[in-house]
Design a protein around this motif. Structure first.
Motif, PDB file in Angstrom:
ATOM      1  N   LEU A  34       0.757  -1.350  -0.139  1.00 14.40           N
ATOM      2  CA  LEU A  34      -0.019  -0.065  -0.196  1.00 14.40           C
ATOM      3  C   LEU A  34       0.896   1.498   0.047  1.00 14.40           C
ATOM      4  O   LEU A  34       1.610   1.469   0.962  1.00 14.40           O
ATOM      5  CB  LEU A  34      -1.062   0.043   1.232  1.00 14.40           C
ATOM      6  N   ASP A  35       0.532   2.183  -0.925  1.00  9.43           N
ATOM      7  CA  ASP A  35       1.185   3.428  -0.956  1.00  9.43           C
ATOM      8  C   ASP A  35       0.270   4.571  -0.858  1.00  9.43           C
ATOM      9  O   ASP A  35      -0.707   4.873  -1.764  1.00  9.43           O
ATOM     10  CB  ASP A  35       1.976   3.676  -2.358  1.00  9.43           C
ATOM     11  N   LEU A  36       0.107   4.970   0.208  1.00  8.29           N
ATOM     12  CA  LEU A  36      -1.117   5.999   0.484  1.00  8.29           C
ATOM     13  C   LEU A  36      -0.749   7.338   1.100  1.00  8.29           C
ATOM     14  O   LEU A  36       0.399   7.487   1.771  1.00  8.29           O
ATOM     15  CB  LEU A  36      -2.015   5.342   1.717  1.00  8.29           C
ATOM     16  N   THR A  37      -1.338   8.458   0.631  1.00  4.86           N
ATOM     17  CA  THR A  37      -0.714   9.871   0.960  1.00  4.86           C
ATOM     18  C   THR A  37      -2.056  10.528   1.390  1.00  4.86           C
ATOM     19  O   THR A  37      -3.147  10.540   0.617  1.00  4.86           O
ATOM     20  CB  THR A  37      -0.289  10.605  -0.163  1.00  4.86           C
ATOM     21  N   VAL A  38      -2.020  10.971   2.583  1.00  3.72           N
ATOM     22  CA  VAL A  38      -3.276  11.902   3.275  1.00  3.72           C
ATOM     23  C   VAL A  38      -2.975  13.109   3.333  1.00  3.72           C
ATOM     24  O   VAL A  38      -2.135  13.580   4.185  1.00  3.72           O
ATOM     25  CB  VAL A  38      -3.876  11.072   4.286  1.00  3.72           C
ATOM     26  N   PRO A  39      -3.650  14.073   2.504  1.00  2.00           N
ATOM     27  CA  PRO A  39      -3.189  15.536   2.762  1.00  2.00           C
ATOM     28  C   PRO A  39      -3.767  16.089   4.050  1.00  2.00           C
ATOM     29  O   PRO A  39      -4.526  15.814   4.417  1.00  2.00           O
ATOM     30  CB  PRO A  39      -3.940  16.221   1.528  1.00  2.00           C
ATOM     31  N   ALA A  40      -2.812  17.122   4.704  1.00  2.00           N
ATOM     32  CA  ALA A  40      -3.072  17.625   5.751  1.00  2.00           C
ATOM     33  C   ALA A  40      -4.301  18.421   5.391  1.00  2.00           C
ATOM     34  O   ALA A  40      -4.705  19.144   4.463  1.00  2.00           O
ATOM     35  CB  ALA A  40      -2.111  18.749   6.290  1.00  2.00           C
ATOM     36  N   GLY A  41      -5.233  18.474   6.461  1.00  4.76           N
ATOM     37  CA  GLY A  41      -6.576  19.217   6.595  1.00  4.76           C
ATOM     38  C   GLY A  41      -7.807  18.626   5.550  1.00  4.76           C
ATOM     39  O   GLY A  41      -8.671  19.227   5.486  1.00  4.76           O
ATOM     40  N   SER A  42      -7.560  17.410   5.157  1.00  2.83           N
ATOM     41  CA  SER A  42      -8.363  16.741   4.280  1.00  2.83           C
ATOM     42  C   SER A  42      -9.574  16.091   5.254  1.00  2.83           C
ATOM     43  O   SER A  42      -9.142  15.372   6.103  1.00  2.83           O
ATOM     44  CB  SER A  42      -7.947  15.917   3.140  1.00  2.83           C
ATOM     45  N   VAL A  43     -10.768  15.820   4.644  1.00  2.00           N
ATOM     46  CA  VAL A  43     -11.435  14.656   5.096  1.00  2.00           C
ATOM     47  C   VAL A  43     -11.207  13.540   4.041  1.00  2.00           C
ATOM     48  O   VAL A  43     -11.739  13.464   2.955  1.00  2.00           O
ATOM     49  CB  VAL A  43     -13.009  15.040   5.175  1.00  2.00           C
ATOM     50  N   PHE A  44     -10.399  12.560   4.486  1.00  2.00           N
ATOM     51  CA  PHE A  44      -9.976  11.349   3.391  1.00  2.00           C
ATOM     52  C   PHE A  44     -10.809  10.186   3.791  1.00  2.00           C
ATOM     53  O   PHE A  44     -10.875   9.566   4.620  1.00  2.00           O
ATOM     54  CB  PHE A  44      -8.493  11.154   3.887  1.00  2.00           C
ATOM     55  N   GLY A  45     -11.490   9.759   2.805  1.00  2.00           N
ATOM     56  CA  GLY A  45     -12.335   8.698   2.634  1.00  2.00           C
ATOM     57  C   GLY A  45     -11.544   7.203   2.340  1.00  2.00           C
ATOM     58  O   GLY A  45     -10.759   7.191   1.216  1.00  2.00           O
ATOM     59  N   PHE A  46     -11.429   6.410   3.299  1.00  2.00           N
ATOM     60  CA  PHE A  46     -10.714   4.927   2.913  1.00  2.00           C
ATOM     61  C   PHE A  46     -11.757   4.241   2.513  1.00  2.00           C
ATOM     62  O   PHE A  46     -12.404   3.612   3.686  1.00  2.00           O
ATOM     63  CB  PHE A  46     -10.018   4.607   4.120  1.00  2.00           C
ATOM     64  N   LEU A  47     -11.988   3.888   1.445  1.00  2.00           N
ATOM     65  CA  LEU A  47     -13.265   3.054   0.902  1.00  2.00           C
ATOM     66  C   LEU A  47     -12.897   1.781   0.197  1.00  2.00           C
ATOM     67  O   LEU A  47     -11.838   1.453  -0.034  1.00  2.00           O
ATOM     68  CB  LEU A  47     -13.829   4.009  -0.196  1.00  2.00           C
ATOM     69  N   GLY A  48     -13.649   0.743   0.809  1.00  2.00           N
ATOM     70  CA  GLY A  48     -13.455  -0.681   0.256  1.00  2.00           C
ATOM     71  C   GLY A  48     -14.675  -1.435   1.008  1.00  2.00           C
ATOM     72  O   GLY A  48     -15.132  -1.269   1.888  1.00  2.00           O
ATOM     73  N   PRO A  49     -14.970  -2.607   0.175  1.00  2.00           N
ATOM     74  CA  PRO A  49     -16.037  -3.395   0.925  1.00  2.00           C
ATOM     75  C   PRO A  49     -15.368  -4.077   2.080  1.00  2.00           C
ATOM     76  O   PRO A  49     -14.143  -3.816   2.401  1.00  2.00           O
ATOM     77  CB  PRO A  49     -16.020  -4.457  -0.418  1.00  2.00           C
ATOM     78  N   ASN A  50     -16.166  -4.709   2.903  1.00  2.00           N
ATOM     79  CA  ASN A  50     -15.616  -5.251   4.242  1.00  2.00           C
ATOM     80  C   ASN A  50     -14.755  -6.651   3.584  1.00  2.00           C
ATOM     81  O   ASN A  50     -14.801  -7.146   2.769  1.00  2.00           O
ATOM     82  CB  ASN A  50     -16.871  -5.764   4.830  1.00  2.00           C
ATOM     83  N   GLY A  51     -13.626  -6.540   4.435  1.00  2.00           N
ATOM     84  CA  GLY A  51     -12.518  -7.465   4.100  1.00  2.00           C
ATOM     85  C   GLY A  51     -11.652  -7.052   3.164  1.00  2.00           C
ATOM     86  O   GLY A  51     -10.649  -8.053   2.569  1.00  2.00           O
ATOM     87  N   SER A  52     -11.727  -5.658   2.465  1.00  2.00           N
ATOM     88  CA  SER A  52     -10.496  -5.184   1.661  1.00  2.00           C
ATOM     89  C   SER A  52      -9.227  -4.920   2.294  1.00  2.00           C
ATOM     90  O   SER A  52      -8.507  -4.766   1.482  1.00  2.00           O
ATOM     91  CB  SER A  52     -11.366  -4.385   0.900  1.00  2.00           C
ATOM     92  N   GLY A  53      -9.136  -4.973   3.671  1.00  2.00           N
ATOM     93  CA  GLY A  53      -7.865  -4.413   4.242  1.00  2.00           C
ATOM     94  C   GLY A  53      -7.818  -3.249   5.047  1.00  2.00           C
ATOM     95  O   GLY A  53      -6.818  -2.764   5.482  1.00  2.00           O
TER      96      GLY A  53
END
Length: 320
Positions: A34-53
């Motif tokens: 996983l390469d993930l980048t969450v910007p400062a000040g954002s509302v960041f949605g981490f989306l996926g089906p149940n069981g996706s990690g």
């Protein structure tokens, strides 16, 4: 590996992972590179089906479990190595709150607050009262936690995360068990927190929830990252659906099919489908030339669900 640095006036990301991987005993690969980048000040949605990690990823970010390989930085510090420095600045609600059922909601929060070495005991009760008020539990604060509904327990867990100002708020399925009104209230609260400068990392399997409240999002499926970016940009990756309102739906469907519109659906006097990659004015002209009486011709805005299907080629199975 160091987290990406800020360039110019751009703030460094609040969360940055590189090659983050978790493999459990028996060979189960829960999170894969996983390469993930969450910007400062954002509302960041981490989306996926149940069981996706999603939850496994969050547990690694919070230092609750160690990754098999890869790196994770939260608030610019490596995790899990910097847990003691990072966690006081993070509020989290992961997999539901852990509560003492024999204590009232208020007393549960007092226990949480007293466990925080940085919390001033002189303002503990005022802080607890403010947190209960903010999540709509002021009237139920004296009620035993074992008598709380699932939705009330979710609210109390969120109140615990809000006892002190946080730079980052991590929420795993925060609207689980809430009725529609409760869901709206929590979404409103998330917007308020973001407006105050808190970065919110929100895990959910609900496409609609992410689309309503988030500025950025990432999509996980089967342990892998599919895409990430601004929600508006993700939605722009799909063209939406063409909708034609007419008293001649059968003829309209025939002509639209000839013009390259796919996935046609006829509902009463409305025909919808996936638009072709061409000037839609030509499609409208073809309908008129064929004698179809066009009462309405619109391109509906693409939703996040449309984008998900366009990006992955499959539907979003919330029970997956």
């Amino acid at each position: 590996m160091e987290p990406p640095s800020a360039t110019g006036e751009e703030a460094a990301p609040v969360i940055a992972t590189r090659g983050l991987t978790k493999r459990y005993r028996g060979g189960q690969l829960a999170v894969d590179g996983l390469d993930l980048t969450v910007p400062a000040g954002s509302v960041f949605g981490f989306l996926g089906p149940n069981g996706s990690g999603k939850t496994t990823t969050i547990r690694m970010l919070m230092g609750l479990i160690d990754p098999t390989s890869g790196t994770a930085h939260v608030l610019g510090r490596p995790m899990p190595g910097a847990t003691r420095a990072v966690l006081p600045e993070v509020g989290a609600l992961i997999e539901g709150p852990a509560l003492y059922g024999f204590l009232s909601g208020r007393d549960n929060l007092l226990r949480y607050d007293s466990a925080d070495p940085a919390a001033d005991p002189r303002t503990r009760r005022a802080r607890t009262a403010a947190a209960l008020e903010r999540v709509g539990l002021a009237a139920a604060g004296s009620k035993k936690a074992r008598a709380y509904s699932l939705g009330m327990k979710q609210r109390l867990g969120l109140a615990a995360a809000l006892l002190r100002p946080r730079r980052l708020l991590v929420l795993d399925e925060p609207t689980n068990g809430l009725d529609p009104q409760g869901m709206r209230e929590i979404r409103g609260l998330i917007r308020e927190l973001a407006a105050d400068g808190t970065t919110v990392f929100l895990s959910s399997h609900l496409l609609d929830e992410i689309e309503q409240v988030c500025t950025h999002a990432a999509v996980m499926t089967r342990g892998r990252l599919v895409v990430q970016g601004a929600v508006a940009d993700l939605s722009a990756g799909a063209r939406g659906r063409l909708a034609v309102t007419t008293p001649d739906p059968a003829d309209a469907a025939r002509v639209l099919g000839e013009q390259g519109v796919t996935g046609l659906t006829v509902t009463g006097g409305t025909v919808t489908g996936e638009p072709p990659a061409r000037d839609l004015a030509e499609v409208n002209a073809a309908l008129v030339a064929a004698g179809v009486r066009v009462r309405g011709f619109t391109l509906e805005r693409a939703s996040l669900e449309d984008a998900f299907v366009a990006l992955t080629g499959e539907g979003f199975d919330v029970a997956g």
